[in-house]
Design a protein around this motif. Sequence first.
Motif, PDB file in Angstrom:
ATOM      1  N   GLN A 281      33.196 -16.634  65.743  1.00  0.00           N
ATOM      2  CA  GLN A 281      32.694 -15.264  65.736  1.00  0.00           C
ATOM      3  C   GLN A 281      32.981 -14.598  64.391  1.00  0.00           C
ATOM      4  O   GLN A 281      34.096 -14.691  63.877  1.00  0.00           O
ATOM      5  CB  GLN A 281      33.345 -14.426  66.845  1.00  0.00           C
ATOM      6  CG  GLN A 281      33.073 -14.921  68.248  1.00  0.00           C
ATOM      7  CD  GLN A 281      33.619 -13.971  69.289  1.00  0.00           C
ATOM      8  OE1 GLN A 281      33.374 -12.773  69.243  1.00  0.00           O
ATOM      9  NE2 GLN A 281      34.364 -14.496  70.246  1.00  0.00           N
ATOM     10  N   ASP A 282      31.983 -13.920  63.861  1.00  0.00           N
ATOM     11  CA  ASP A 282      32.148 -13.105  62.657  1.00  0.00           C
ATOM     12  C   ASP A 282      32.804 -13.885  61.526  1.00  0.00           C
ATOM     13  O   ASP A 282      33.830 -13.477  60.969  1.00  0.00           O
ATOM     14  CB  ASP A 282      32.976 -11.838  62.972  1.00  0.00           C
ATOM     15  CG  ASP A 282      32.334 -10.995  64.057  1.00  0.00           C
ATOM     16  OD1 ASP A 282      31.112 -10.815  63.997  1.00  0.00           O
ATOM     17  OD2 ASP A 282      33.044 -10.537  64.961  1.00  0.00           O
ATOM     18  N   CYS A 283      32.233 -14.995  61.170  1.00  0.00           N
ATOM     19  CA  CYS A 283      32.788 -15.853  60.121  1.00  0.00           C
ATOM     20  C   CYS A 283      31.742 -16.097  59.030  1.00  0.00           C
ATOM     21  O   CYS A 283      30.542 -15.979  59.248  1.00  0.00           O
ATOM     22  CB  CYS A 283      33.228 -17.201  60.705  1.00  0.00           C
ATOM     23  SG  CYS A 283      34.641 -17.070  61.836  1.00  0.00           S
ATOM     24  N   ALA A 284      32.263 -16.437  57.833  1.00  0.00           N
ATOM     25  CA  ALA A 284      31.435 -16.894  56.704  1.00  0.00           C
ATOM     26  C   ALA A 284      30.373 -15.882  56.323  1.00  0.00           C
ATOM     27  O   ALA A 284      29.232 -16.245  56.038  1.00  0.00           O
ATOM     28  CB  ALA A 284      30.795 -18.241  57.048  1.00  0.00           C
ATOM     29  N   TYR A 285      30.735 -14.607  56.307  1.00  0.00           N
ATOM     30  CA  TYR A 285      29.739 -13.598  55.938  1.00  0.00           C
ATOM     31  C   TYR A 285      30.006 -12.967  54.577  1.00  0.00           C
ATOM     32  O   TYR A 285      29.173 -12.239  54.068  1.00  0.00           O
ATOM     33  CB  TYR A 285      29.644 -12.500  57.004  1.00  0.00           C
ATOM     34  CG  TYR A 285      30.926 -11.774  57.333  1.00  0.00           C
ATOM     35  CD1 TYR A 285      31.360 -10.704  56.557  1.00  0.00           C
ATOM     36  CD2 TYR A 285      31.690 -12.147  58.427  1.00  0.00           C
ATOM     37  CE1 TYR A 285      32.522 -10.034  56.863  1.00  0.00           C
ATOM     38  CE2 TYR A 285      32.856 -11.479  58.748  1.00  0.00           C
ATOM     39  CZ  TYR A 285      33.279 -10.423  57.968  1.00  0.00           C
ATOM     40  OH  TYR A 285      34.436  -9.759  58.274  1.00  0.00           O
ATOM     41  N   GLU A 286      31.153 -13.247  53.931  1.00  0.00           N
ATOM     42  CA  GLU A 286      31.429 -12.698  52.607  1.00  0.00           C
ATOM     43  C   GLU A 286      31.246 -13.775  51.554  1.00  0.00           C
ATOM     44  O   GLU A 286      31.430 -14.963  51.805  1.00  0.00           O
ATOM     45  CB  GLU A 286      32.864 -12.159  52.531  1.00  0.00           C
ATOM     46  CG  GLU A 286      33.041 -10.789  53.127  1.00  0.00           C
ATOM     47  CD  GLU A 286      34.432 -10.231  52.832  1.00  0.00           C
ATOM     48  OE1 GLU A 286      35.172 -10.869  52.048  1.00  0.00           O
ATOM     49  OE2 GLU A 286      34.766  -9.170  53.386  1.00  0.00           O
TER      50      GLU A 286
END
Length: 1412
Positions: free
Chosen positions: A215-220
């Motif tokens: 969940q909510d990973c690898a977005y930056e």
Amino acid sequence: MTIEDCNAMQQIIACEGEFEIKEVDHVGTNLQLLPKLRFLKLENLPELMNFDYFSSNLETTSQGMCSQGNLDIHMPFFSYQVSFPNLEKLEFINLPKLKEIWHHQPSLESFYNLEILEVLHCSCLLNLIPSYLIQRFNNLKKINVHNCKVLEYTFDLQGLDENVEILPKLETLKLRRLPRLRYIICNEDKNDGMRCLFSSPTLMDFQNLKCLSIQDCAYENNEEGHVNTPIEDIVLFGEKVSFPNLEELKLVGLPKLKMIWHHQLSLEFFCKLRILRVHNCPRLVNLVPSHLIQSFQNLKELNVYDCKALESVFDYRGFNGDGGILSKIETLTLEKLPRLRLTICNEDKNDNMSYLLSPSKFKDFYQLKELYIIDCGMLLDGEVSCPPNLEVLVLKSLPNLKEIDVGIFAQLKILILKKLPRLRYTFASQLKNFHDLKELHIIDCGMEGGRDVSTPSNDVVLFNEKASFLESRASTVNKIMDALRDDNINLIRIWGTAGVGKTTLLKQVAQQANQQQLFTTQAYMDVSWTRDSDKLQGVAELQQKIAEKVSGVPLWLQDGSGITDELKRRLMMLGKILIILDDIWTEVDLVKVGIPFEGDETQCKIVLASRDGDVLCKDMGAQICFQVEPLPPEEAWSFFKKTSGDSVEEDLELRPIAIQVVEECEGLPIAIVTIAKALKDETVAVWKNALEQLRSCSPTNIRAVDKKVYSCLEWSYTHLKGDDVKSLFLLCGMMSYCDISLNRLFQYCMGLDFFDHMEPLEQATNKLVTLVEILKASGLLLDSHKERHNFDGKRASSLLFMDADNKFVRMHGVVREVARAIASKDPHPFVVREDVGLGEWSETDESKRCTFISLNCRAVHELPQGLVCPELQFFLLHNKNPSLNIPNSFFEAMKKLKVLDLHKMCFTTLPSSFDSLANLQTLRLNGCKLVDIALIGKLTKLQVLSLVGSTIQQLPNEMVQLTNLRLLNLNDCKELEVIPPNILSSLSRLECLYMTSSFTQWAVEGESNACLSELNHLSYLTTLGIDIPDANLLPKGILFENLTRYAIFVGNFQRYERYCRTKRVLKLRKVNRSLHLGDGISKLMERSEELEFMELSGTKYVLHSSDREIFLELKHLEVSSSPEIQYIVDSKDQQFLQHGAFPSLESLVLRRLRNLEEVWCGPIPIGSFGNLKTLHVTFCGELKFLFFLSTARGFSQLEEMTIENCYLMQQIIAYETESEIKEDGHVGTNLQLFPKLRSLRLERLPQLINFSSELETSSTSMSTNARSENSFFNHKVSFPNLEELILNDLSKLKNIWHHQLLFGSFCNLRILRMYKCPCLLNLVPSHLIHNFQNLKEIDVQDCELLEHVPQGIDGNVEILSKLEILKLDDLPRLRWIEDGNDSMKYISSPLTLMNIQNFKELHITNCRMEDL
């Protein structure tokens, strides 16, 4: 071992001496610390560096580490000597300095038995398990990693032998909020654009992994040095990674994920997957490709949400298998997939219909039990075909769906259809096949064709709030509504020149969106403040207003970013929201405000309005634009005639001039309405003069204001009759871009000598209201928005204007700009300016001539030493800077100043130059932090002093010199504790004193604080708002004989209990009625319009017969929480019969009077209660009936009646005498009780038998007969105007209506709600159904014996034609088919109801549906 919340701890174990340090540094030493430790939890240790770092220089070491941001120093948490051979569970929570957990050379048995590893909120951690240690964790069963902001690798396997077994016992892996995650398993170098999170060049088998959640990973974007692009695509599983026993896969918030499965993945790698959930993956294009479809034969649940690029769920193209596919799937949920076209994509498309599930594939989904399709805009162009074994079917927000082929739903239990505007109701004919249906909800379906949902109503506001909606606007409104329904559009702009009608258009859009229920909630905001250079304060105010509008709760956080995050969180929780921002001048950063839109989980629709189209498109990126054009000539002329009157059409001489005047307005509504109002009823000569001036107008330099608009408004101003009304117009223009309080305006006008000094305030307020009405009639002022100021308008500070219909007014933004332009050209100009460059401006000629200054302070922290403004009369400071300092000499050159308003300033002492303000007459220091204000004593001409909401703690003795003071406002001065004696009594000219929510430390005479008896010395006092905490503080000799307006609270009252509806309010709490309150309070009671008693004692009557001469003006009476009260009125005294009781009373509220036996004891004079409109009675446990028939007949104006929680009540109206019973029994008699009653609520009355009859204890022979009728309303009761009937928890209710209702009875009933009536048998009998043709809502719940709703209705007869909502819940004996007398079966079913044109919602839950 558990260690938590030790803020200074740096190590768990430290070496004390040099010997210990040498011992642990010896090669091969194994400390064998805590050899039996099985559980270790370390939480909230912000300074913790490591577990056992042995160094003689502890402090020096720690200073060089993460505490100073040095992330390059490697210091593992566990040293190589530490060994925990029996540790089973390890938890690290909120260790901000943890960077590396394990030493690269740990002892042989270290962590060998570890089964659970949880690492949460460790912001410096870079790697979880390095390659050289992976084999030590063969017993790991669960890994949970959460919110590690710089973690890049979970398992780094590079360099390992390909035959090495990796985490063979791992069952659960959960990764959440890892923004920089590059690889979960990294075993190769990949530099191509498609990065695999699970990557391996050789086969890697996770044999026991059952649950995987990411969940909510690898977005930056990662740190510099990595190969990375802003839109790098990610595939989750590489072709060599196998999960043969994986049962649950959850993927949430992966913005870069484009593919889940590699195109060369083997079929057996995911063969046991049972649950697949994919949420908020905006780049995902395909869920299950064709070559892998057979891998998911065990899939039981599929949930896909908010994947904006997804076009198909199951790709069958190229698949040639004959076997069943996805044969075990039980639950399928598809929501917020705007581009989804097909659930099943194959190449066999021979028609133009997009089927949800192709009929040829029914065999593949025979186990499907629950199907949810919500907000998939492009899905289902025509028909939806569904599998036969469904138990739950939910279809919502599918604008193109026309038909549902439900087949034979033998097992369907829940059917929910919502917002399907094109759905044809032909499917209803199949409802007979729903044998197990438990819940049926049909909401806003089939609207298109039945009614036009986009056509504006005829009573909409244009500019002057009276004109009809203009047809030329209809097409624009319809286009905007279409854009609001389009899921691909989030940002809409509306632009047009000033005064063209943008705000009116926005309100119409908001009204239609609300009527069509397109959004969960909506908020309209005026953001005129964006014209200012410094917008920080404006953003904060906008955030608060949005929060209060959409959730009703303000934001309490102090930190700016925290407020933004909190607002965003709230908005995302509320679902679909419409936010309208009107009058934008410069860019508003929606992200900084906290408004979620494009790319967020929950979308907001934002509508922006501006005079400048470039601001919206270029600066704010609006996706679609609508220009509001001026009115065409024919509509402009029609609008003008409606505003000025039809005489312009009839007068042949005037008509051609009027047409030319309209032409000069160039189709701008603001110009049309103002000039039309100004010219109404004027002579032809005046019309000609106006036309000449409009034709000769010159260009204006006001931004985005047309010269014609300016000319029309200027002419209207010039045409105003009287200098006072012109000055008031210019004064309103000086004030800020918000609604204007009449109280505030009045205080300014007093200081500026608008009124005669000898004129009483009562007369002065009337004059101000008159001037305001003149400006409103001219179109130059407008009423405030009705929904605002609900609380402020009812505060005691509004007593002077409590009679006014609207206590606030507003000025259109264009009108305000024109007013300021006019004022700036005056020989003694009005000036509105910013604080920047103020010192230089004070040297100009304008500063020496100006008489009014409105100063906006935002940028500077200190004003110049002084302003040279010798003619200045009015100084208003809008302060947005809490640290702003005013120099002592600032006011020295303002000797003519009459009005000074300083808001939210900080003064330890007032500036010494205050002693120069000898002519000051109005001083407002609202919201200021005040300590010493002794200098006020030198302002001897002061007439108005307002310290509302200030922090003043003690009034200075010098105030005794303010002998000309007429209005003193100390409301909300919560810290005020000391008023020295004789200060109040010395204010000999005081007419108005406000002290509510303020000073309560009243003393008795001779003590060191003010006493109430000082008020006797104020002979001019007519308006008083005051708190008296205890009735014992009231002096016996206190007189209030001159008061004409008051809000007096005796006892302790909460803020919400201080609402005032009238100008004379008295509220008493914990007062003993047996004690003499004094003549003053008694006379106030006699003249009160609003009277409230709480916790009254010392009497069983609220009002005695000795009070017969009083309460003639009483409008509102409330009595609560008084257990001694048995009767409200004692009317046994014969003299009482000679006077009407409560002739003006409008509302009567009785709450928590547990011993109340009757409302009045004895007969009531004829004509009593003749004006009563509202009656509320609740928790009056001894009350058996409410009125006798003779009394009830006097309630001819009653509109609302609510009776709740009266557990002994048997009847509402009882018959007192045998003659009344006989009268009721007489044929043809119509009781005509409560002819104007609109709302009747009867709730939780377990003994209630009927509405009107003789009491059960009656000895008359007719008693049995009356009760045997067994209907709640007898045949003589008629409520021709009743609109709402709510009956809740009436355990003895069997039948509501008599079988012979009088003509017109209940004919206007619109809402019928029945809850918890266990004996109710029938809702509406067939022979009475035509009495209820105006019903719009029927809601029936929890009625165990109810069988018919309604009974015996012929399906060919039109019934309930206006019904919009039907809710039926928990009716176990409900029957849908009833045999008529002619042996034919008549049906009252959803099929009948759905043919009703206005039908919007159908809810049926927990009802018998075998014969539906």
